[in-house]
Design a protein around this motif. Structure first.
Motif, PDB file in Angstrom:
ATOM      1  N   LEU A   2      41.751  39.930  18.684  1.00  0.00           N
ATOM      2  CA  LEU A   2      42.895  40.422  19.457  1.00  0.00           C
ATOM      3  C   LEU A   2      43.231  39.447  20.591  1.00  0.00           C
ATOM      4  CD1 LEU A   2      43.545  44.057  20.405  1.00  0.00           C
ATOM      5  CD2 LEU A   2      43.584  42.376  22.237  1.00  0.00           C
ATOM      6  N   LYS A   3      44.535  39.167  20.771  1.00  0.00           N
ATOM      7  CA  LYS A   3      44.963  38.175  21.758  1.00  0.00           C
ATOM      8  C   LYS A   3      45.672  38.862  22.918  1.00  0.00           C
ATOM      9  CE  LYS A   3      47.201  33.660  22.128  1.00  0.00           C
ATOM     10  NZ  LYS A   3      47.836  32.556  21.389  1.00  0.00           N
ATOM     11  N   ILE A   4      45.215  38.560  24.136  1.00  0.00           N
ATOM     12  CA  ILE A   4      45.764  39.150  25.356  1.00  0.00           C
ATOM     13  C   ILE A   4      46.480  38.082  26.174  1.00  0.00           C
ATOM     14  CG2 ILE A   4      45.185  40.238  27.565  1.00  0.00           C
ATOM     15  CD1 ILE A   4      42.798  41.555  26.188  1.00  0.00           C
ATOM     16  N   GLY A   5      47.720  38.353  26.560  1.00  0.00           N
ATOM     17  CA  GLY A   5      48.432  37.520  27.521  1.00  0.00           C
ATOM     18  C   GLY A   5      48.114  38.035  28.923  1.00  0.00           C
ATOM     19  N   TYR A   6      47.443  37.202  29.701  1.00  0.00           N
ATOM     20  CA  TYR A   6      46.921  37.598  31.019  1.00  0.00           C
ATOM     21  C   TYR A   6      47.875  37.061  32.098  1.00  0.00           C
ATOM     22  CZ  TYR A   6      43.138  38.284  34.498  1.00  0.00           C
ATOM     23  OH  TYR A   6      42.352  38.687  35.569  1.00  0.00           O
ATOM     24  N   TYR A  90      51.228  37.751  21.119  1.00  0.00           N
ATOM     25  CA  TYR A  90      50.212  38.497  21.852  1.00  0.00           C
ATOM     26  C   TYR A  90      50.156  39.939  21.350  1.00  0.00           C
ATOM     27  CZ  TYR A  90      50.588  34.632  25.195  1.00  0.00           C
ATOM     28  OH  TYR A  90      50.600  33.397  25.774  1.00  0.00           O
ATOM     29  N   ASP A  91      48.942  40.478  21.330  1.00  0.00           N
ATOM     30  CA  ASP A  91      48.774  41.890  20.974  1.00  0.00           C
ATOM     31  C   ASP A  91      48.957  42.795  22.190  1.00  0.00           C
ATOM     32  OD1 ASP A  91      47.814  41.638  18.100  1.00  0.00           O
ATOM     33  OD2 ASP A  91      46.374  40.350  19.144  1.00  0.00           O
ATOM     34  N   ILE A  92      48.593  42.261  23.360  1.00  0.00           N
ATOM     35  CA  ILE A  92      48.652  43.016  24.621  1.00  0.00           C
ATOM     36  C   ILE A  92      49.089  42.075  25.739  1.00  0.00           C
ATOM     37  CG2 ILE A  92      47.259  44.172  26.405  1.00  0.00           C
ATOM     38  CD1 ILE A  92      47.330  46.002  24.162  1.00  0.00           C
ATOM     39  N   LEU A  93      49.871  42.571  26.673  1.00  0.00           N
ATOM     40  CA  LEU A  93      50.100  41.866  27.940  1.00  0.00           C
ATOM     41  C   LEU A  93      49.334  42.614  29.026  1.00  0.00           C
ATOM     42  CD1 LEU A  93      53.929  41.030  27.883  1.00  0.00           C
ATOM     43  CD2 LEU A  93      52.013  39.469  27.457  1.00  0.00           C
ATOM     44  N   PHE A  94      48.534  41.882  29.767  1.00  0.00           N
ATOM     45  CA  PHE A  94      47.676  42.484  30.797  1.00  0.00           C
ATOM     46  C   PHE A  94      48.134  41.978  32.168  1.00  0.00           C
ATOM     47  CE2 PHE A  94      43.947  43.301  33.309  1.00  0.00           C
ATOM     48  CZ  PHE A  94      43.309  44.379  32.702  1.00  0.00           C
ATOM     49  N   PHE A  95      48.490  42.909  33.058  1.00  0.00           N
ATOM     50  CA  PHE A  95      49.018  42.560  34.381  1.00  0.00           C
ATOM     51  C   PHE A  95      48.039  43.020  35.470  1.00  0.00           C
ATOM     52  CE2 PHE A  95      52.673  42.727  31.658  1.00  0.00           C
ATOM     53  CZ  PHE A  95      53.619  41.847  32.188  1.00  0.00           C
ATOM     54  N   PRO A  96      47.190  42.126  35.982  1.00  0.00           N
ATOM     55  CA  PRO A  96      46.305  42.523  37.075  1.00  0.00           C
ATOM     56  C   PRO A  96      47.015  42.409  38.433  1.00  0.00           C
ATOM     57  CG  PRO A  96      45.738  40.317  36.333  1.00  0.00           C
ATOM     58  CD  PRO A  96      46.895  40.772  35.489  1.00  0.00           C
ATOM     59  N   ALA A  97      47.233  43.548  39.082  1.00  0.00           N
ATOM     60  CA  ALA A  97      47.865  43.592  40.406  1.00  0.00           C
ATOM     61  C   ALA A  97      49.175  42.811  40.429  1.00  0.00           C
ATOM     62  CB  ALA A  97      46.912  43.058  41.470  1.00  0.00           C
ATOM     63  N   ASN A  98      49.999  43.009  39.433  1.00  0.00           N
ATOM     64  CA  ASN A  98      51.230  42.225  39.322  1.00  0.00           C
ATOM     65  C   ASN A  98      52.387  43.118  38.882  1.00  0.00           C
ATOM     66  OD1 ASN A  98      52.986  40.059  39.268  1.00  0.00           O
ATOM     67  ND2 ASN A  98      51.658  38.765  38.009  1.00  0.00           N
ATOM     68  N   SER A  99      52.624  44.166  39.651  1.00  0.00           N
ATOM     69  CA  SER A  99      53.711  45.086  39.325  1.00  0.00           C
ATOM     70  C   SER A  99      55.068  44.398  39.416  1.00  0.00           C
ATOM     71  CB  SER A  99      53.683  46.299  40.262  1.00  0.00           C
ATOM     72  OG  SER A  99      53.731  45.900  41.613  1.00  0.00           O
ATOM     73  N   ILE A 112      49.409  46.650  29.594  1.00  0.00           N
ATOM     74  CA  ILE A 112      48.402  47.310  30.423  1.00  0.00           C
ATOM     75  C   ILE A 112      48.574  46.794  31.844  1.00  0.00           C
ATOM     76  CG2 ILE A 112      45.944  47.601  30.925  1.00  0.00           C
ATOM     77  CD1 ILE A 112      45.380  47.388  27.955  1.00  0.00           C
ATOM     78  N   TYR A 113      48.783  47.707  32.763  1.00  0.00           N
ATOM     79  CA  TYR A 113      48.934  47.351  34.184  1.00  0.00           C
ATOM     80  C   TYR A 113      47.699  47.818  34.940  1.00  0.00           C
ATOM     81  CZ  TYR A 113      50.476  47.710  39.033  1.00  0.00           C
ATOM     82  OH  TYR A 113      50.547  47.608  40.396  1.00  0.00           O
ATOM     83  N   LEU A 114      47.134  46.938  35.756  1.00  0.00           N
ATOM     84  CA  LEU A 114      45.926  47.258  36.523  1.00  0.00           C
ATOM     85  C   LEU A 114      46.171  47.053  38.010  1.00  0.00           C
ATOM     86  CD1 LEU A 114      42.261  46.314  35.896  1.00  0.00           C
ATOM     87  CD2 LEU A 114      43.358  45.438  37.958  1.00  0.00           C
ATOM     88  N   SER A 115      45.663  47.969  38.827  1.00  0.00           N
ATOM     89  CA  SER A 115      45.768  47.814  40.275  1.00  0.00           C
ATOM     90  C   SER A 115      44.700  48.644  40.973  1.00  0.00           C
ATOM     91  CB  SER A 115      47.162  48.233  40.760  1.00  0.00           C
ATOM     92  OG  SER A 115      47.322  47.930  42.132  1.00  0.00           O
ATOM     93  N   ASP A 116      44.570  48.443  42.280  1.00  0.00           N
ATOM     94  CA  ASP A 116      43.650  49.253  43.073  1.00  0.00           C
ATOM     95  C   ASP A 116      44.393  50.228  43.981  1.00  0.00           C
ATOM     96  OD1 ASP A 116      44.696  47.462  44.877  1.00  0.00           O
ATOM     97  OD2 ASP A 116      42.774  46.734  45.641  1.00  0.00           O
ATOM     98  N   ALA A 117      45.741  50.231  43.907  1.00  0.00           N
ATOM     99  CA  ALA A 117      46.523  51.122  44.761  1.00  0.00           C
ATOM    100  C   ALA A 117      47.944  51.213  44.230  1.00  0.00           C
ATOM    101  CB  ALA A 117      46.551  50.605  46.202  1.00  0.00           C
ATOM    102  N   THR A 118      48.670  52.203  44.704  1.00  0.00           N
ATOM    103  CA  THR A 118      50.113  52.251  44.485  1.00  0.00           C
ATOM    104  C   THR A 118      50.807  51.729  45.739  1.00  0.00           C
ATOM    105  OG1 THR A 118      50.417  54.465  45.421  1.00  0.00           O
ATOM    106  CG2 THR A 118      49.831  54.334  43.072  1.00  0.00           C
TER     107      THR A 118
END
Length: 376
Positions: A2-6, A90-99, A112-118
């Motif tokens: 599986l390929k993730i675009g980070y 890509y199978d998934i796009l992964f957004f770390p703290a990048n809304s 997939i969106y990741l964060s530690d807060a809104t």
């Protein structure tokens, strides 16, 4: 595989980005998946918006944020173009703290969106004196990023609850995965004697928000009222020149990109007995995972997302925000007055790390999130 675009804004190997979290997320995902960094370098755009923010601050005395709809649309458009031009699948796009990049990207690839807060919980918590337009824009960008995502990962229940209660996001697409420690594991099992010097450790780069004043009050109370002697090591801050205390060691900033500094940081964790951080605002706190990795009992405030990292009376204490140095000292004394009590807290910290606050456990949970994302 599986390929993730980070999707990130700078080099994934920079360990200073988000306290090393961008680097560690990239590396842990790469253990199981093919992870391709998509670096959204927009230096000219970033500079233009920064100048605009500074002018607004000077002219109106109000603060702004980069979470403006026009800025977000430009970042998202750049990402959309990159995806179309690269020809990569890509199978998934992964957004770390990048809304900002996730909000308006035009793609059929699951997100997939990741964060530690809104954004909402940051207002008057981390972000102060924002003008009304910035608040309105920030909430619009945040809401759009959350709606656009197929699955969302938060680092704490605190952030999850706000996404549900304020933004109305479906609970079924929100997952809580606490962050791991952003250091390598060189844990040395603790031993403890009450008649030796007890070493307190503080790690933070903001004097007021991280509560350095409370930590110093705590130290002073301990050395005036306890039979034991206490030393406080402060990493991340310089002595302002007004602290004259032989029991305080100001280390200054340690850069995790520098191997010498990295090794020093680990040694301080190994040599310390208690981790104290009277932080008045904290979304998650990677340092709590690091303290738990090294078996340190933790004394902190009960704020933000800390509840997902520090269990009260288990691996430490979370105090109400109105408490001062004296109350912190009393909790430190409670832990340190008896070797058996200390060892119980220390073992609980290490167990907390092994069970939930490490990146391997995070990857196990993230694998389930990825499966849900692909099944949507």
């Amino acid at each position: 595989m599986l390929k993730i675009g980070y999707v990130v804004n700078a080099d994934v190997n920079d360990k200073t980005q988000w306290s090393g979290t961008i680097f560690n997320l990239y590396n842990i995902l790469s253990k199981k998946y093919e992870v391709d960094p998509i670096v959204l370098e927009t230096k000219g755009l970033d500079k233009w918006f920064y100048i605009k923010q500074r002018l607004k601050q000077i002219l109106t005395k109000k603060s702004s944020t980069n979470m403006m709809v026009p800025y977000s649309k430009l970042k998202s458009k750049k990402l959309t173009n990159l995806l179309q031009q690269s020809g990569k699948k890509y199978d998934i796009l992964f957004f770390p703290a990048n809304s900002v990049a996730a909000a308006f990207v035009n793609t059929n690839i699951p997100i997939i969106y990741l964060s530690d807060a809104t954004f909402h919980v940051m207002i008057n918590y981390y972000l102060f004196n924002l003008d009304e337009r910035s608040i309105e824009n920030g909430n619009m960008v945040e809401k759009q990023a959350l709606v656009n995502a197929n699955q969302i990962i938060y680092a704490s229940d605190w952030a999850k609850n706000d996404a549900i209660n304020y933004y109305g996001i479906n609970v079924n697409k929100i997952n809580v995965l606490p962050f791991g420690a952003n250091l390598i594991d060189k844990f040395i099992k603790k031993s403890f004697e009450t008649n030796k010097q007890i070493n307190l450790l503080f790690v933070g780069v903001e004097w007021e928000r991280k509560g350095a004043d409370i930590a110093l009050e705590c130290l002073d109370f301990l050395n005036r009222n306890s039979d034991s002697k206490y030393k406080l090591t402060i990493i991340g801050l310089e002595n302002p020149g007004t602290i004259k205390n032989d029991h305080v060691n100001f280390v200054g900033f340690l850069n995790k990109n520098n191997q010498g500094d990295y090794d020093k940081l680990i040694k301080y964790y190994q040599d310390s007995d208690i981790f104290i951080l009277p932080t008045r605002a904290e979304c998650a706190g990677i340092v709590f995972s690091e303290a738990s990795m090294y078996g340190l009992p933790i004394v902190t405030y009960d704020t933000g997302g800390i509840q997902s990292y520090v269990e009260d009376e288990v691996n430490g204490f979370r105090l109400p925000l109105e408490k001062k140095g004296k109350e912190f000292a009393e909790k430190v004394e409670f832990i340190c007055n008896d070797p058996n009590t200390y060892m119980t807290f220390s073992k609980n910290s290490r167990t907390k790390y092994e069970n939930s606050l490490n990146w391997d456990k995070w990857l196990e949970s993230c694998d389930r999130v990825i499966k849900k994302c692909l099944d949507d």
